[in-house]
Design an enzyme around this catalytic site. Structure first.
Site, short mmCIF file in Angstrom:
data_model
loop_
_atom_site.label_atom_id
_atom_site.label_comp_id
_atom_site.label_asym_id
_atom_site.label_seq_id
_atom_site.Cartn_x
_atom_site.Cartn_y
_atom_site.Cartn_z
CB CYS A 94 43.36 -17.55 -114.61
SG CYS A 94 44.79 -16.64 -114.86
NE ARG A 95 48.02 -22.39 -119.86
CZ ARG A 95 49.08 -21.64 -120.67
NH1 ARG A 95 48.88 -20.36 -120.31
NH2 ARG A 95 49.99 -22.28 -120.93
#
Length: 133
Positions: A94-95
């Site tokens: 993800c981020r």
């Protein structure tokens, strides 16, 4: 056999950061170089999932990633089960690594063997690894 090969490869390279466990929801969080090495050497044995929003995905993602938004809690597991064969190792990011850890736990409870990217795409970019748009 494929999972065993991937595990041996990671153990040999000493790139495992930590194992998350809680009964059936075991997954491994690994650092950028280990994640990259596994992707590069796994051929078709792995499925790469970006668990960010579609908007974030469009801004840039790892090559070959499938976007399945973990924030869409009603559909995340259903979509993953439809798209990802059980005999494949799943690699998620993800981020920053928080949402992917959640996704990794969900997938692991469904019987998948999962690697989570420590630090997410931010760490990937910081390490100078390529992304595509």
């Amino acid at each position: 056999m494929k999972k065993l090969f991937l595990m041996m490869m990671l153990a040999a390279s000493v790139m495992v950061v930590r194992a998350q466990s809680g009964g059936n929801d075991a997954f491994m969080t690994i650092e950028v170089d280990g994640f990259h090495h596994t992707l590069e050497n796994s051929g078709d044995d792995c499925v790469l999932i970006d668990v960010r929003t579609p908007e974030e995905f469009k801004e840039g993602h790892l090559k070959g990633a499938i976007n399945i938004d973990v924030k869409d809690s009603e559909n995340f597991k259903k979509k993953a089960l439809e798209v990802v064969p059980k005999d494949k190792t799943v690699m998620v990011y993800c981020r920053s690594g928080k949402r992917s850890a959640t996704a990794a736990g969900i997938l692991a409870t469904e019987g998948y063997f999962v690697f989570n990217l420590e630090g997410g795409i931010l760490a990937w970019k910081e390490a100078g690894k390529e992304i595509e748009k």
